[in-house]
Enzyme design. Structure first.
Site, mmCIF file in Angstrom:
data_model
loop_
_atom_site.group_PDB
_atom_site.id
_atom_site.type_symbol
_atom_site.label_atom_id
_atom_site.label_comp_id
_atom_site.label_asym_id
_atom_site.label_seq_id
_atom_site.Cartn_x
_atom_site.Cartn_y
_atom_site.Cartn_z
ATOM 1 N N LYS A 171 24.199 -14.249 1.438
ATOM 2 C CA LYS A 171 23.484 -12.964 1.350
ATOM 3 C C LYS A 171 24.193 -12.014 0.393
ATOM 4 O O LYS A 171 23.561 -11.253 -0.352
ATOM 5 C CB LYS A 171 23.400 -12.339 2.748
ATOM 6 C CG LYS A 171 22.643 -11.046 2.781
ATOM 7 C CD LYS A 171 22.210 -10.692 4.182
ATOM 8 C CE LYS A 171 21.349 -9.457 4.160
ATOM 9 N NZ LYS A 171 20.421 -9.369 5.263
ATOM 10 N N ILE B 200 18.825 -5.096 5.305
ATOM 11 C CA ILE B 200 19.754 -4.765 4.228
ATOM 12 C C ILE B 200 21.173 -5.079 4.714
ATOM 13 O O ILE B 200 21.569 -4.676 5.810
ATOM 14 C CB ILE B 200 19.620 -3.262 3.854
ATOM 15 C CG1 ILE B 200 18.194 -2.950 3.386
ATOM 16 C CG2 ILE B 200 20.645 -2.871 2.791
ATOM 17 C CD1 ILE B 200 17.759 -3.586 2.091
ATOM 18 N N SER C 30 0.833 -1.211 0.000
ATOM 19 C CA SER C 30 0.000 0.000 0.000
ATOM 20 C C SER C 30 0.868 1.262 0.000
ATOM 21 O O SER C 30 0.491 2.280 -0.587
ATOM 22 C CB SER C 30 -0.984 0.001 1.172
ATOM 23 O OG SER C 30 -0.325 0.158 2.396
ATOM 24 N N HIS D 196 8.683 3.273 9.031
ATOM 25 C CA HIS D 196 8.437 2.397 10.178
ATOM 26 C C HIS D 196 7.172 2.880 10.905
ATOM 27 O O HIS D 196 7.015 4.092 11.130
ATOM 28 C CB HIS D 196 9.647 2.438 11.121
ATOM 29 C CG HIS D 196 9.471 1.556 12.300
ATOM 30 N ND1 HIS D 196 9.619 0.182 12.229
ATOM 31 C CD2 HIS D 196 9.126 1.838 13.579
ATOM 32 C CE1 HIS D 196 9.368 -0.334 13.420
ATOM 33 N NE2 HIS D 196 9.066 0.637 14.250
HETATM 34 C C1 GRF Z 1 3.952 -0.616 6.860
HETATM 35 O O1 GRF Z 1 3.271 -0.613 8.076
HETATM 36 C C2 GRF Z 1 5.318 -0.051 7.029
HETATM 37 O O2 GRF Z 1 5.395 0.926 8.007
HETATM 38 C C3 GRF Z 1 6.123 -1.251 7.441
HETATM 39 O O3 GRF Z 1 5.588 -2.318 6.704
HETATM 40 C C4 GRF Z 1 4.236 -2.039 6.376
HETATM 41 C C5 GRF Z 1 4.114 -2.171 4.892
HETATM 42 O O4 GRF Z 1 2.782 -2.047 4.453
HETATM 43 N N1 GRF Z 1 7.533 -1.042 7.220
HETATM 44 P P1 GRF Z 1 2.463 -1.985 2.907
HETATM 45 O O5 GRF Z 1 3.031 -3.253 2.280
HETATM 46 O O6 GRF Z 1 3.133 -0.767 2.353
HETATM 47 O O7 GRF Z 1 0.982 -1.932 2.802
#
Ligand code: GRF
Length: 196
Positions: free
Chosen positions: A69, A97, A17, A113
């Site tokens: 990796k 990463i 999303s 985050h």
């Molecule tokens: C989000 O909550 C983002 O903060 C975290 O992972 C989730 C990803 O959601 N790092 P989406 O795949 O972008 O819907």
């Protein structure tokens, strides 16, 4: 003012999303960046399916196809170099990463985050904050370094936790805030960066 648009690669593992909100922002006439690549470690990620529908360049790299990796990241690096990527945007990318990518893309990898860092790093940040009983939470866009959610903060967005909130409603509000602050932060990055 830059004379060209920034080229970004979005890394995702799932729903996508945030990728979608970045993509829609990139199409606006005043946007200063384009999505050049979408990369996933999960060939079945919904975000990857959507990015194909949008006609974007998409690549899936399965970690299990590589012994080390470093080899996995070198394969990704080849594609990034081919496309002359300026900035990597992690958007729900569920892998740390490693040194190989960090070294080549120092200060050019950002992440979103779902908490107000430095509080509640790591997994299930919304639940950590909700269980703690905070009155405000939100999300943070930050540079990626070798730690877990410890890189320099670029932007944050605050969400109030109401007594009527459930974990579900709080997570939804945070996600909505993410969809606004992430594209804004990418624009901010390219406003301040000298592109070669
Ligand atoms: C989000 O909550 C983002 O903060 C975290 O992972 C989730 C990803 O959601 N790092 P989406 O795949 O972008 O819907």
């Amino acid at each position: 003012m830059q004379n060209r648009k920034g080229k970004i690669a979005v890394f995702l593992s799932g729903r996508g999303s945030n990728f979608d909100s970045i993509y829609k922002d990139s199409l606006k006439h005043d946007s200063n960046y384009n999505i050049e690549l979408v990369i996933s470690d999960n060939p079945d990620a919904d975000g990857l399916v959507k990015s194909r529908e949008y006609g974007l360049n998409t690549f899936a790299f399965k970690r299990s196809d590589y012994v080390k990796k470093k080899e996995f990241e070198l394969a990704i690096l080849d594609v990034l170099n081919d496309h002359k990527i300026d900035l990597i945007c992690l958007a729900g990318y569920m892998r740390l990463i490693g040194k190989t990518l960090l070294k080549k893309y120092e200060k050019r990898i950002i992440n979103i985050h779902p908490s107000l860092l430095p509080s509640f790093p790591g997994l299930n940040a919304q639940k950590q904050a909700y269980d703690y009983g905070v009155k405000f939470s939100g999300c943070t866009v930050h540079f990626v370094n070798s730690g877990i959610d410890t890189g320099q903060i670029i932007s944050q967005s605050i969400v109030e936790v109401l007594s009527s909130d459930t974990l579900f409603s709080l997570s939804k509000k945070i996600l909505e805030a993410e969809h606004i602050v992430y594209p804004k932060s990418i624009r901010k990055y390219f406003k301040t960066m000298e592109l070669k």
